[in-house]
Scaffold this motif. Structure first.
Motif, short mmCIF file in Angstrom:
data_model
loop_
_atom_site.label_atom_id
_atom_site.label_comp_id
_atom_site.label_asym_id
_atom_site.label_seq_id
_atom_site.Cartn_x
_atom_site.Cartn_y
_atom_site.Cartn_z
N HIS A 134 28.36 72.59 -88.66
CA HIS A 134 29.49 73.53 -88.63
C HIS A 134 29.70 74.13 -87.24
CE1 HIS A 134 28.41 73.38 -92.95
NE2 HIS A 134 29.73 73.44 -93.11
N PRO A 136 30.74 74.41 -83.36
CA PRO A 136 31.79 73.73 -82.58
C PRO A 136 31.16 72.72 -81.62
CG PRO A 136 31.38 75.92 -81.68
CD PRO A 136 30.55 75.81 -82.93
N SER A 166 36.48 70.82 -85.55
CA SER A 166 35.28 71.42 -84.95
C SER A 166 34.99 70.86 -83.56
CB SER A 166 34.06 71.22 -85.85
OG SER A 166 33.63 69.87 -85.83
#
Length: 559
Positions: A134, A136, A166
């Motif tokens: 999750h 970036p 992401s």
């Protein structure tokens, strides 16, 4: 992990794996091909690489997410290789090569034989590396001018886009390998002192530092630049537009769209291995004028060698990475002495070489009390060894190299209180050199300016530079073998431990030649081994190389 509910997280994970499957099905791994991530990343025929590019995209995102969103670079290039080849390598946040501990992960992912095994391996890898999917991720990528580049970039982008929003991507388009490294380093520099992370930022930084160093010594004598019909031609034009007429540059071999022209009978690798002018430079006659000098980039502009014609006999004279390292190190030592820093801030300048360095260059440096470290071939080895000095100069004989200024060296120079105008000038010049040099990686354009700045300060032409020491005659032979893996080297690749008994035979032959030295090492990028030989005369170097080549062929099962 994410604060989302377990059900949502499981759904997001399933969506990601389905996206990976869809992409992998577009780019299946070819059968009977085994990939290895080596010194230069992956490199082979471009037609064998689409699946690798897709998977490299996955790995780059994992690397960025593992490093909490730090920008990772991806360069699509095969450097000095012929045009049908291509390759890809990853660049870590500091602008260095991928951390060696991640190289096996690249190899493993690229060799998964099916979509199912790829997904299984990816999942295992993400868990093993404790990657929060999750997080970036930030990726910047570029390619050289090879016609296979656009298709391979498409495969890479497919791999990057399976992660959805992401991942933030920055496509630099067609540019040099060193500019990609620079942009990665500058993007991750939180102080914003290294430079603006764009091609324009690179050009502006180089132009400013070079202008400072040349001062009122310009404009300089014209320089002829063989661009190897590669991306260096594009970068050189952009840079000279930014610099103006301080250094009159005449580009040669700029046919970036001509099929088959890239690295063909030109470029740094051609000049170094053939020890001769590229035919196009010879026929142009540009070096016939007394005092003229030229240099050659390689296909992705991270190597450079200089050369000129001896005025008396019009003999070709090569000024390679060893000659660059010696001149630059000697000059920087002189500047450090002139800076007269106090004992606490005294800077140590050292040189890092490989076994390919000419014996005369090593002897010249050590006789002048400049420390020399010898390491295995490969930028990652040179770079790390150079970091142990306050100012570390590293160049491979092939012309790939740079100069590293440690953070403490920069701080010492900035904090210094010069005791005289000469000391102040030396400190100013040392800081300008630290800005001029691409400290992320070897850079033909930056190193070209480095050499020109030192020559301008010394008031030297090419022959003055060349006069420092005479290279021992040497030969480099590429020997194709059925299996390069049977050749195992040690002692910074100067000796073989396998095949058994071969090293003893090599040393026996070496003893027959005055000042004879030879070593054999497996190539990191091609299916061959390389034989290096040097001796007191040309004929002895030639005969030593032939004798060692015969030993290699016999040891590999060839008659």
């Amino acid at each position: 992990m994410s604060s989302s509910s377990p059900t949502k997280a499981a759904h997001e994970h399933a969506v990601l794996l389905n996206s990976i499957a869809d992409g992998a099905n577009q780019y299946p791994k070819p059968e009977h091909v085994n990939y290895t991530y080596g010194t230069a990343g992956f490199r082979t025929l471009a037609t064998k690489l689409p699946s690798v590019l897709f998977r490299v995209g996955l790995l780059a995102v994992l690397r960025s997410k593992r490093l909490e969103g730090a920008t990772i670079g991806i360069m699509v290039t095969a450097s000095h290789n012929p045009e049908p080849d291509n390759g890809v390598k990853l660049v870590d946040p500091s602008g260095e090569m991928l951390d060696p501990s991640w190289e096996p992960h690249a190899t493993t992912l690229s060799n998964c034989p099916s979509t199912e095994s790829l997904i299984s391996t990816f999942t295992t890898l993400a868990n093993h590396l404790r990657v929060d999917l999750h997080q970036p991720a930030n990726i910047v990528y570029a390619r050289d001018t090879r016609p296979s580049g656009p298709e391979l970039i498409k495969a890479l982008e497919t791999g990057l886009r399976v992660f959805g929003d992401s991942v933030k991507i920055n496509d630099l388009g067609v540019t040099t390998t060193p500019i990609l490294h620079y942009v990665v380093k500058a993007t991750n520099d939180k102080t914003a002192e290294y430079g603006v992370p764009t091609k324009e930022g690179y050009n502006a930084k180089m132009a400013k530092a070079f202008t400072t160093l040349i001062g009122n010594k310009g404009p300089l004598a014209p320089l002829y630049v063989d661009c190897a019909n590669g991306v260096g031609a594009v970068a050189l034009k952009d840079f000279t537009d930014a610099l103006g007429d301080l250094l009159p540059v005449h580009p040669l071999n700029t046919a970036t769209t001509t099929q088959g022209a890239l690295n063909h009978m030109c470029g740094a690798d051609f000049v170094k291995t053939k020890q001769a002018l590229p035919p196009s430079v010879h026929s142009s006659g540009v070096l016939s004028k007394p005092g003229s000098r030229a240099c050659s980039f390689d296909g992705d502009a991270d190597r450079i060698v200089f050369y000129y014609l001896n005025e008396e006999k019009a003999n070709f004279r090569l000024l390679d990475g060893d000659k660059i390292a010696v001149m630059v190190a000697m000059f920087l030592v002189d500047l450090v002495v002139k800076a007269k820093l106090d004992e606490e801030h005294r800077l140590k300048v050292g040189v890092v070489q490989t076994a390919y360095a000419n014996g005369s260059s090593t002897k010249y440096l050590t006789s002048r009390n400049i420390p020399v470290t010898c390491v295995s071939t490969g930028v990652k080895h040179l770079h790390h060894a150079a970091q142990r000095y306050d100012i570390g100069v590293y160049f491979e004989a092939n012309g790939h190299g740079t100069v590293l200024f440690s953070d403490s060296a920069i701080k010492a120079l900035k904090a210094a209180s010069p005791q005289s105008p000469d000391a102040a000038n030396a400190i100013k010049n040392l800081l300008a050199f630290s800005e001029l040099i691409n400290q992320a990686v070897g850079d033909a354009l930056s190193d070209m300016l480095l050499v020109e700045a030192v020559l301008a300060h010394r008031g030297w032409g090419a022959s003055d530079w060349d006069a420092g020491y005479e290279d021992l005659p040497n030969r480099l032979v590429k020997v194709e073998v059925p299996d390069r893996s049977i050749f195992v080297a040690t002692d910074a690749e100067r000796k073989l431990t396998n095949p058994p008994g071969l090293q003893e035979k090599i040393e026996e032959v070496m003893r027959k030649y005055e000042m004879g030295r030879s070593f054999v090492r497996p190539s990191g990028t091609e299916d061959c081994v390389r034989v290096y030989a040097e001796a007191k005369t040309n004929s002895e170097a030639e005969n030593l190389a032939l004798a060692i080549t015969d030993l290699v062929r016999f040891a590999s099962g060839q008659s």
